[in-house]
Design a protein around this motif. Structure first.
Motif, mmCIF file in Angstrom:
data_model
loop_
_atom_site.group_PDB
_atom_site.id
_atom_site.type_symbol
_atom_site.label_atom_id
_atom_site.label_comp_id
_atom_site.label_asym_id
_atom_site.label_seq_id
_atom_site.Cartn_x
_atom_site.Cartn_y
_atom_site.Cartn_z
ATOM 1 N N GLY A 113 0.793 -1.225 0.000
ATOM 2 C CA GLY A 113 0.000 0.000 0.000
ATOM 3 C C GLY A 113 0.818 1.263 0.000
ATOM 4 O O GLY A 113 0.274 2.353 -0.178
ATOM 5 N N SER A 115 4.250 3.485 -1.449
ATOM 6 C CA SER A 115 4.992 3.609 -2.690
ATOM 7 C C SER A 115 6.408 3.073 -2.533
ATOM 8 O O SER A 115 7.099 3.372 -1.561
ATOM 9 N N GLU A 123 5.089 6.983 -8.204
ATOM 10 C CA GLU A 123 3.905 6.214 -7.822
ATOM 11 C C GLU A 123 2.921 6.126 -8.983
ATOM 12 O O GLU A 123 2.282 5.084 -9.184
ATOM 13 N N ARG A 127 1.495 2.643 -10.597
ATOM 14 C CA ARG A 127 0.071 2.325 -10.779
ATOM 15 C C ARG A 127 -0.255 2.039 -12.235
ATOM 16 O O ARG A 127 -1.088 1.179 -12.536
ATOM 17 N N SER A 143 2.521 -7.673 -2.980
ATOM 18 C CA SER A 143 1.764 -6.694 -3.756
ATOM 19 C C SER A 143 1.219 -7.304 -5.042
ATOM 20 O O SER A 143 0.081 -7.047 -5.433
ATOM 21 N N THR A 320 -6.938 -1.333 0.440
ATOM 22 C CA THR A 320 -5.759 -0.632 -0.058
ATOM 23 C C THR A 320 -5.389 -1.117 -1.447
ATOM 24 O O THR A 320 -4.979 -0.333 -2.308
ATOM 25 N N ARG A 324 -4.980 1.274 -4.693
ATOM 26 C CA ARG A 324 -3.728 1.393 -5.450
ATOM 27 C C ARG A 324 -3.940 1.192 -6.943
ATOM 28 O O ARG A 324 -3.057 1.505 -7.733
#
Length: 684
Positions: A113, A115, A123, A127, A143, A320, A324
């Motif tokens: 969650g 960066s 960031e 994404r 992740s 989260t 993201r």
């Protein structure tokens, strides 16, 4: 994976359980194990298609309360089936044990969650990668696995509704009995240590430390974080655990985290005064989110029911994961402060464009007439650029330079061009909406609306009152001196063909309104950049500059640039955009042009002078006049509307009773319509 179809929506429970035998084999590849868990969660979320369902699961769903989420119903059914079939239970337990053992759970709790990049734009890249590139289950990176395990936005809701008996049954499936709180302690405590170190490092970073309140830093909360986190680790891992001491240290850690958050919040006060950096805003947000994660982990460590707290933490991680995936959410959260600062700087400038009495109104008329006089010269230079027959880009470039130089001259002489007012005055008007709680406040806002519209009217009247006679005078003087007007023939006919309302004039006028709004954003951004980098201070105190200019002149230059940087940025950017953007759009096959009310009026006056008085009897001329009216309305309304929306959103203003404001404006129009056009003392 053997036994699983690529189309997960048609699986039944039997196929899923049969596949667990292969996934639980220690010799099987780890991706098969991860993929089984992914497919199992998909089975929980998705109802079976007709003819492929599980009757027992359907019966359980029919008997359950209507508010029970489907994934929770199917999970209970799965656990019931596993209780009746020990061989399948052992295989599923083996899969879950392999999966959990391979995952770096401490990294999941500490890093997921947040960066992995050092700044806001890094960031964004991360994404975009998550959105555009496919993920693989051949990974122990939490992740990546979380994005595959929980691709939807609703998984966190049903996870939080897990009742205690179902939760304990589920945890009992994992080898090593994770229902025992000590099975969770090591990764949780490791995560607290990692996060405390990250918060401490962020608090010690120069970008944040220099902007935090010195009064709040006196107690050195960042310095103590790691020490207290280490003490909690030691107390929690002690066989004869002292719960009272652990609770005291936990309370102290919470107090430190609260102090760290207040220090981080104090950065915003510095940004409000000295300019905004989106990367600093992002760093503050990351720091505060990490402090909240530490508190969630701390709840898991000290809770008498750690499994329940860990489940809540997992639900938060699932939410989260959904957050993201959203680039829009990232922009909305972190650009709001920058948008507000840009809007505020425009509001400071725009307030000077609003007239509130007869003296200011007359001053606006004179300033607008001066601007119109400059635009009259701009009109003839534009005809000269067109006559040179340059290529599209160079023609656009020199047309843009013509506009930019003209607008800068208007700015330096403290005159005005009417179309630049709306984008600047909209933030000033939005600021008045921050308090419209009672009828008196609404009336004050309507007063400001009337002042604004009256100011726009004065600007347009003044511009046109100067540009029309001056262009006509130059045309007739040139004809008297040389036997023909300065602008004639094909150029005059082209004007009558291009700015007529029967063509795309309305579209081009609205497009010009967008450019007017964009120039106000550029002005606010450049001024914020100037203030953020303290260039006014550098001009005033830099040794080389002071040696060259002298102390007094350096101080004057610093004050001059601080006061005028926004005006230069706005006028130069607008001029260049008016010339270059249509040329660039044409390169991509978009035949866009600009329609600026004052410039178009000057061109029409030149064309009318070339055609003679007989043009007044021709329909095309009056269609051009109508086009001028529509151009003025769209230039003003589009730029004002866009600037007003940005200002409203940047301040977080939500109008609960819009109709009350509309009715108040309508009443003012009926009772005192002249107040929207004439100064107050002219109204009886």
């Amino acid at each position: 994976m053997a036994g699983l179809s690529a189309s997960s929506s048609v699986w039944d429970l039997t196929a899923l359980l049969n596949a667990a035998a292969h996934a639980s084999d220690p010799k099987a590849p780890l991706p098969d194990c991860n993929l089984w868990v992914i497919r199992a969660l998909e089975w929980l979320r998705h109802p079976p298609i007709s003819g492929a369902g599980d009757p027992a699961a359907d019966e359980a769903a029919a008997d359950a309360p209507p508010a029970t989420p489907q994934p929770l119903l199917r999970l209970k059914h799965l656990l019931n089936v596993l209780d009746r079939h020990p061989e399948h239970r052992a295989q599923v337990a083996g899969v879950l044990g392999r999966f959990w053992g391979a995952m770096d759970s401490a990294a999941l709790f500490a890093d997921f969650g947040f960066s992995s990049r050092a700044n806001f734009f890094g960031e964004i890249g991360q994404r975009l990668k998550l959105k555009l590139l496919p993920l693989t289950p051949a990974s122990s990176d939490p992740s990546e696995l979380f994005a595959l395990l929980f691709p939807g936005d609703d998984d966190g809701a049903w996870m939080e509704l897990l009742d205690q008996p179902t939760l304990m049954r589920l945890l009992g499936m994992v080898p090593g009995n994770p229902a025992d709180e000590r099975a969770w302690l090591t990764p949780l405590l490791d995560a607290i240590m990692y996060l405390a170190s990250a918060v401490r490092a962020a608090g010690f970073s120069g970008a944040l430390r220099r902007r935090m309140s010195p009064e709040l830093l006196v107690e050195a909360p960042f310095r103590q974080l790691a020490v207290v986190a280490e003490r909690i680790r030691e107390l929690a891992n002690t066989p004869t655990r002292d719960n009272a001491a652990l609770l005291r240290e936990a309370q102290y850690l919470r107090a430190l985290l609260d102090s760290c958050r207040r220090c981080a919040d104090s950065v915003h006060g510095h940004l409000e005064e000295h300019g905004v950096s989106i990367n600093v805003v992002f760093d503050v947000d990351q720091l505060k989110q990490r402090t909240h994660r530490i508190e969630q982990l701390l709840n898991c460590v000290i809770s008498p029911e750690p499994a329940r707290e860990v489940t809540r933490l997992f639900a938060e991680l699932v939410r989260t994961a959904a957050d993201r995936r959203s680039i829009r959410a990232l922009f909305a959260r972190h650009y709001s402060l920058l948008a507000r600062k840009v809007a505020e700087r425009s509001a400071e400038t725009g307030d000077h464009y609003i007239t509130r009495d007869g003296t200011a109104y007359r001053h606006m008329l004179r300033a607008a007439m001066g601007g119109g006089a400059v635009i009259a010269g701009t009109t003839f230079v534009k005809f000269l650029v067109l006559a040179l027959g340059l290529s599209a880009f160079w023609g656009g470039f020199w047309a843009g330079m013509n506009y930019a130089v003209s607008f800068v001259i208007v700015h330096l002489l403290h005159w005005t061009v009417a179309t630049k007012q709306p984008a600047m005055t909209a933030p000033a008007l939005a600021e008045k909406l921050s308090d419209v709680a009672d009828d008196a406040a609404v009336e004050r806002f309507v007063d400001e609306v009337a002042n604004l519209i009256r100011s726009q009217a004065a600007g347009i009247f003044g511009n046109l009152a100067a540009v029309i006679p001056l262009v006509l005078l130059v045309q007739w003087a040139w004809q008297a001196a040389f036997g023909a007007p300065l602008v004639q023939g094909h150029a005059a006919e082209h004007v009558l063909d291009s700015i007529t309302l029967l063509g795309p004039t309305a579209l081009f006028a609205a497009f010009t309104g967008v450019l007017l709004f964009a120039s106000s954003l550029i002005a606010g951004w450049v001024e914020n950049w100037f203030v953020w980098h303290r260039l006014d201070s550098a001009i005033a105190w830099n040794p080389r500059i002071v040696d060259r200019l002298g102390v007094a002149r350096a101080q004057r230059w610093a004050a001059y640039w601080r006061a005028n940087i926004s005006g230069f940025a706005s006028n130069i950017s607008l001029g260049l955009m008016l010339g270059i953007v249509p040329a660039v759009a044409l390169f991509f096959g978009l035949p866009l042009e600009v329609r600026h009310v004052t410039l178009s009026t000057g061109q029409l006056a030149a064309a009318a002078a070339a055609q003679g008085l007989s043009v007044l009897h021709h329909g095309p001329f009056w269609w051009c006049v109508a086009g001028i009216v529509v151009t003025g309305l769209l230039n003003l309304t589009v730029s004002f509307f866009l600037a007003f929306r940005v200002a409203m959103r940047s301040r977080g203003i939500r109008l609960a009773d819009r109709s009350r404001i509309r009715q108040a404006i309508a009443r003012r129009l009926r009772s005192h319509p002249g107040s929207f056009v004439l100064p107050p003392q002219a109204v009886d």
